[in-house]
Motif scaffolding. Structure first.
Motif, PDB file in Angstrom:
ATOM      1  N   VAL A  54       0.839  -1.209   0.000  1.00 41.87           N
ATOM      2  CA  VAL A  54       0.000   0.000   0.000  1.00 41.87           C
ATOM      3  C   VAL A  54       0.872   1.255   0.000  1.00 41.87           C
ATOM      4  O   VAL A  54       0.594   2.208  -0.737  1.00 41.87           O
ATOM      5  N   GLU A  55       1.935   1.280   0.800  1.00 34.10           N
ATOM      6  CA  GLU A  55       2.799   2.460   0.881  1.00 34.10           C
ATOM      7  C   GLU A  55       3.514   2.737  -0.435  1.00 34.10           C
ATOM      8  O   GLU A  55       3.662   3.895  -0.836  1.00 34.10           O
ATOM      9  N   THR A  56       3.988   1.690  -1.103  1.00 32.13           N
ATOM     10  CA  THR A  56       4.766   1.885  -2.331  1.00 32.13           C
ATOM     11  C   THR A  56       3.901   1.888  -3.578  1.00 32.13           C
ATOM     12  O   THR A  56       4.336   2.364  -4.631  1.00 32.13           O
ATOM     13  N   GLY A  57       2.700   1.329  -3.492  1.00 37.32           N
ATOM     14  CA  GLY A  57       1.856   1.197  -4.673  1.00 37.32           C
ATOM     15  C   GLY A  57       2.381   0.164  -5.639  1.00 37.32           C
ATOM     16  O   GLY A  57       1.985   0.118  -6.801  1.00 37.32           O
ATOM     17  N   SER A  58       3.270  -0.682  -5.155  1.00 39.41           N
ATOM     18  CA  SER A  58       3.907  -1.704  -5.994  1.00 39.41           C
ATOM     19  C   SER A  58       3.612  -3.090  -5.447  1.00 39.41           C
ATOM     20  O   SER A  58       3.551  -3.294  -4.233  1.00 39.41           O
ATOM     21  N   CYS A  59       3.449  -4.031  -6.357  1.00 38.38           N
ATOM     22  CA  CYS A  59       3.223  -5.409  -5.934  1.00 38.38           C
ATOM     23  C   CYS A  59       4.107  -6.355  -6.732  1.00 38.38           C
ATOM     24  O   CYS A  59       3.683  -7.421  -7.150  1.00 38.38           O
ATOM     25  N   ASP A  60       5.354  -5.947  -6.935  1.00 45.73           N
ATOM     26  CA  ASP A  60       6.258  -6.896  -7.561  1.00 45.73           C
ATOM     27  C   ASP A  60       6.570  -7.987  -6.535  1.00 45.73           C
ATOM     28  O   ASP A  60       6.244  -7.851  -5.352  1.00 45.73           O
ATOM     29  N   CYS A  61       7.141  -9.060  -6.982  1.00 41.41           N
ATOM     30  CA  CYS A  61       7.342 -10.212  -6.095  1.00 41.41           C
ATOM     31  C   CYS A  61       8.237  -9.890  -4.900  1.00 41.41           C
ATOM     32  O   CYS A  61       7.991 -10.376  -3.794  1.00 41.41           O
ATOM     33  N   ALA A  62       9.249  -9.061  -5.099  1.00 42.42           N
ATOM     34  CA  ALA A  62      10.143  -8.709  -3.995  1.00 42.42           C
ATOM     35  C   ALA A  62       9.427  -7.880  -2.933  1.00 42.42           C
ATOM     36  O   ALA A  62       9.762  -7.943  -1.752  1.00 42.42           O
ATOM     37  N   THR A  63       8.430  -7.121  -3.338  1.00 40.03           N
ATOM     38  CA  THR A  63       7.658  -6.327  -2.386  1.00 40.03           C
ATOM     39  C   THR A  63       6.634  -7.193  -1.671  1.00 40.03           C
ATOM     40  O   THR A  63       6.478  -7.099  -0.455  1.00 40.03           O
ATOM     41  N   ARG A  64       5.974  -8.044  -2.422  1.00 36.91           N
ATOM     42  CA  ARG A  64       4.923  -8.868  -1.826  1.00 36.91           C
ATOM     43  C   ARG A  64       5.490 -10.005  -0.979  1.00 36.91           C
ATOM     44  O   ARG A  64       4.921 -10.367   0.047  1.00 36.91           O
ATOM     45  N   PHE A  65       6.612 -10.570  -1.408  1.00 36.45           N
ATOM     46  CA  PHE A  65       7.214 -11.698  -0.687  1.00 36.45           C
ATOM     47  C   PHE A  65       8.711 -11.469  -0.479  1.00 36.45           C
ATOM     48  O   PHE A  65       9.540 -12.133  -1.095  1.00 36.45           O
ATOM     49  N   PRO A  66       9.067 -10.529   0.407  1.00 39.98           N
ATOM     50  CA  PRO A  66      10.488 -10.282   0.678  1.00 39.98           C
ATOM     51  C   PRO A  66      11.065 -11.376   1.573  1.00 39.98           C
ATOM     52  O   PRO A  66      10.358 -12.308   1.958  1.00 39.98           O
ATOM     53  N   THR A  67      12.314 -11.231   1.923  1.00 42.66           N
ATOM     54  CA  THR A  67      12.891 -12.168   2.889  1.00 42.66           C
ATOM     55  C   THR A  67      12.152 -12.005   4.216  1.00 42.66           C
ATOM     56  O   THR A  67      11.439 -11.022   4.430  1.00 42.66           O
ATOM     57  N   TRP A  68      12.358 -12.940   5.091  1.00 38.79           N
ATOM     58  CA  TRP A  68      11.681 -12.924   6.389  1.00 38.79           C
ATOM     59  C   TRP A  68      12.436 -12.090   7.425  1.00 38.79           C
ATOM     60  O   TRP A  68      11.994 -11.970   8.571  1.00 38.79           O
ATOM     61  N   ASP A  69      13.549 -11.491   7.046  1.00 41.90           N
ATOM     62  CA  ASP A  69      14.409 -10.790   8.002  1.00 41.90           C
ATOM     63  C   ASP A  69      13.698  -9.702   8.793  1.00 41.90           C
ATOM     64  O   ASP A  69      13.868  -9.603  10.008  1.00 41.90           O
ATOM     65  N   LEU A  97      -4.466  -5.360  11.285  1.00 43.50           N
ATOM     66  CA  LEU A  97      -3.782  -4.419  10.405  1.00 43.50           C
ATOM     67  C   LEU A  97      -3.755  -4.956   8.973  1.00 43.50           C
ATOM     68  O   LEU A  97      -4.098  -4.249   8.022  1.00 43.50           O
ATOM     69  N   ALA A  98      -3.346  -6.213   8.819  1.00 43.69           N
ATOM     70  CA  ALA A  98      -3.291  -6.819   7.482  1.00 43.69           C
ATOM     71  C   ALA A  98      -4.666  -6.844   6.826  1.00 43.69           C
ATOM     72  O   ALA A  98      -4.803  -6.528   5.643  1.00 43.69           O
ATOM     73  N   ASN A  99      -5.676  -7.184   7.591  1.00 41.45           N
ATOM     74  CA  ASN A  99      -7.035  -7.237   7.041  1.00 41.45           C
ATOM     75  C   ASN A  99      -7.551  -5.851   6.656  1.00 41.45           C
ATOM     76  O   ASN A  99      -8.274  -5.709   5.666  1.00 41.45           O
ATOM     77  N   ASP A 100      -7.169  -4.833   7.430  1.00 41.40           N
ATOM     78  CA  ASP A 100      -7.567  -3.466   7.102  1.00 41.40           C
ATOM     79  C   ASP A 100      -6.952  -3.005   5.778  1.00 41.40           C
ATOM     80  O   ASP A 100      -7.555  -2.223   5.043  1.00 41.40           O
ATOM     81  N   LEU A 101      -5.751  -3.475   5.481  1.00 43.77           N
ATOM     82  CA  LEU A 101      -5.031  -3.062   4.277  1.00 43.77           C
ATOM     83  C   LEU A 101      -5.273  -3.984   3.089  1.00 43.77           C
ATOM     84  O   LEU A 101      -4.898  -3.659   1.960  1.00 43.77           O
ATOM     85  N   ARG A 102      -5.899  -5.123   3.342  1.00 44.16           N
ATOM     86  CA  ARG A 102      -6.022  -6.157   2.319  1.00 44.16           C
ATOM     87  C   ARG A 102      -6.695  -5.682   1.035  1.00 44.16           C
ATOM     88  O   ARG A 102      -6.203  -5.963  -0.052  1.00 44.16           O
ATOM     89  N   SER A 103      -7.800  -4.975   1.125  1.00 44.66           N
ATOM     90  CA  SER A 103      -8.514  -4.579  -0.095  1.00 44.66           C
ATOM     91  C   SER A 103      -7.680  -3.622  -0.939  1.00 44.66           C
ATOM     92  O   SER A 103      -7.664  -3.727  -2.167  1.00 44.66           O
ATOM     93  N   GLN A 104      -6.968  -2.700  -0.286  1.00 47.11           N
ATOM     94  CA  GLN A 104      -6.095  -1.793  -1.034  1.00 47.11           C
ATOM     95  C   GLN A 104      -4.946  -2.548  -1.686  1.00 47.11           C
ATOM     96  O   GLN A 104      -4.624  -2.330  -2.859  1.00 47.11           O
ATOM     97  N   ALA A 105      -4.328  -3.441  -0.916  1.00 49.59           N
ATOM     98  CA  ALA A 105      -3.205  -4.231  -1.445  1.00 49.59           C
ATOM     99  C   ALA A 105      -3.676  -5.144  -2.566  1.00 49.59           C
ATOM    100  O   ALA A 105      -2.991  -5.296  -3.583  1.00 49.59           O
ATOM    101  N   LYS A 106      -4.844  -5.731  -2.401  1.00 48.51           N
ATOM    102  CA  LYS A 106      -5.375  -6.630  -3.423  1.00 48.51           C
ATOM    103  C   LYS A 106      -5.574  -5.901  -4.748  1.00 48.51           C
ATOM    104  O   LYS A 106      -5.222  -6.418  -5.813  1.00 48.51           O
ATOM    105  N   ALA A 107      -6.120  -4.688  -4.702  1.00 50.88           N
ATOM    106  CA  ALA A 107      -6.336  -3.913  -5.930  1.00 50.88           C
ATOM    107  C   ALA A 107      -5.007  -3.626  -6.629  1.00 50.88           C
ATOM    108  O   ALA A 107      -4.892  -3.760  -7.856  1.00 50.88           O
ATOM    109  N   ILE A 108      -3.998  -3.271  -5.860  1.00 48.19           N
ATOM    110  CA  ILE A 108      -2.674  -2.989  -6.424  1.00 48.19           C
ATOM    111  C   ILE A 108      -2.085  -4.256  -7.033  1.00 48.19           C
ATOM    112  O   ILE A 108      -1.545  -4.251  -8.143  1.00 48.19           O
ATOM    113  N   CYS A 109      -2.203  -5.366  -6.312  1.00 53.76           N
ATOM    114  CA  CYS A 109      -1.628  -6.623  -6.773  1.00 53.76           C
ATOM    115  C   CYS A 109      -2.382  -7.201  -7.962  1.00 53.76           C
ATOM    116  O   CYS A 109      -1.776  -7.773  -8.864  1.00 53.76           O
ATOM    117  N   GLU A 110      -3.703  -7.061  -7.971  1.00 49.76           N
ATOM    118  CA  GLU A 110      -4.472  -7.534  -9.127  1.00 49.76           C
ATOM    119  C   GLU A 110      -4.066  -6.773 -10.390  1.00 49.76           C
ATOM    120  O   GLU A 110      -3.940  -7.377 -11.457  1.00 49.76           O
TER     121      GLU A 110
END
Length: 115
Positions: A54-69, A97-110
């Motif tokens: 949501v902050e970056t407006g990006s849903c590339d794989c590195a943003t959506r699934f970064p390392t666990w660090d 928190l995740a559920n509150d952001l989910r719809s915004q993140a989903k739209a970006i990722c879709e």
């Protein structure tokens, strides 16, 4: 021939971003009585990822699934000494928190084809 394509596989390769980083070894090998530690780190990871998308407006794989660090660091810094009840409450907070952001993140990722 077409029927072979319909046979389910036992492999769990995700449709989106198949090159996801593995959870840290300690999480995969945690004792059952301490599984809530793993769940909390997973919840932190999910919330952080939704925030990042949501902050970056990006849903590339590195943003959506970064390392666990980062999630692992947040767990160690903020929750490692907590008792079970405190960890369960923290999990609930991260899930909200995740559920509150989910719809915004989903739209970006879709839009990026990564949902």
């Amino acid at each position: 021939m077409a029927e072979r394509n319909l046979i389910p596989s036992l492999e769990s390769i995700p449709d989106v971003c198949p090159e996801r980083p593995n959870e840290p070894n300690w999480m995969q090998n945690i004792a059952l009585r301490d599984a809530y530690h793993r769940v909390l780190v997973q919840d932190i990871y999910r919330a952080q990822n939704m925030e990042r998308i949501v902050e970056t407006g990006s849903c590339d794989c590195a943003t959506r699934f970064p390392t666990w660090d980062t999630a692992e660091g947040a767990f160690r810094e903020n929750h490692a000494d907590a008792d079970r009840a405190e960890m369960l409450q923290a999990s609930d907070t991260y899930n909200r928190l995740a559920n509150d952001l989910r719809s915004q993140a989903k739209a970006i990722c879709e839009a990026a084809g990564n949902w």
